[in-house]
Write an enzyme that holds these catalytic residues in place. Structure first.
Site, mmCIF file in Angstrom:
data_model
loop_
_atom_site.group_PDB
_atom_site.id
_atom_site.type_symbol
_atom_site.label_atom_id
_atom_site.label_comp_id
_atom_site.label_asym_id
_atom_site.label_seq_id
_atom_site.Cartn_x
_atom_site.Cartn_y
_atom_site.Cartn_z
ATOM 1 N N GLN A 44 0.982 -1.120 0.067
ATOM 2 C CA GLN A 44 0.032 0.038 -0.029
ATOM 3 C C GLN A 44 0.844 1.351 -0.057
ATOM 4 O OE1 GLN A 44 -3.102 -0.165 2.976
ATOM 5 N NE2 GLN A 44 -3.828 1.953 2.209
ATOM 6 N N PHE A 45 1.365 1.858 -1.261
ATOM 7 C CA PHE A 45 2.191 2.972 -1.468
ATOM 8 C C PHE A 45 1.413 4.108 -0.752
ATOM 9 C CE2 PHE A 45 -0.716 3.715 -4.776
ATOM 10 C CZ PHE A 45 -0.469 5.118 -5.056
ATOM 11 N N THR A 46 0.094 3.968 -0.497
ATOM 12 C CA THR A 46 -0.385 5.467 0.001
ATOM 13 C C THR A 46 0.042 5.543 1.538
ATOM 14 O OG1 THR A 46 -2.411 4.339 0.531
ATOM 15 C CG2 THR A 46 -2.493 5.206 -1.658
#
Length: 151
Positions: free
Chosen positions: A78-80
């Site tokens: 989850q790059f966010t």
């Protein structure tokens, strides 16, 4: 590297309606890889997460780890988690690692979980639009950031 760890009774991840990863009792881990992260940061998380004593023993005390209870782990990239929300209302994701580097560290992390003795390790699909479902147990949710663990 950042990890959001949720103690779950069950969790799954779907892509286009197809279940690609599913676990029973254990941990859902959302993993964010920041630019500049390396295997050293992954190793810090790998030494901690499978052994976090956040499952209850026979006396109702959080004394057991995922490994202790034979729990399972669903690890989802989850790059966010690397969002910078300091300016304005639109998050900036420039501090996230480039996709190729992030995927390599995500895969390294997943393999490390397997080597740590976790009964079952499932994943999402890196870079995909995923739908994650969970039944949070407790709820128990813990956030780890390797920048804070290195102090």
């Amino acid at each position: 590297m950042k990890a959001v760890i949720q103690r779950v009774l069950s969790s799954n991840v779907k892509i286009n309606g197809e279940t690609v990863g599913e676990i029973g009792k254990g941990l859902l881990i959302l993993l964010g890889v920041a630019d500049g992260d390396s295997g050293a940061q992954a190793d810090i998380l790998l030494k901690k997460i499978p052994y976090l004593r956040i499952f209850e023993d026979e006396n109702g005390k959080m004394n057991l780890s995922c490994v202790d209870i034979g729990g399972e782990i669903l690890a989802v990239s989850q790059f966010t988690l690397c969002a910078d929300c300091a300016h304005g209302r639109r998050p900036s994701f420039t501090s996230a690692a480039p996709p190729q580097e992030a995927n390599a560290l995500y895969e390294y992390f997943v393999e490390g979980l397997k080597k740590a003795g976790v009964k079952k390790v499932e994943t999402g699909r890196f870079g995909a639009d995923m739908k994650v479902s969970l039944v949070n147990d407790g709820p128990v949710t813990i956030i780890l950031d390797t920048d804070n663990l290195l102090r």
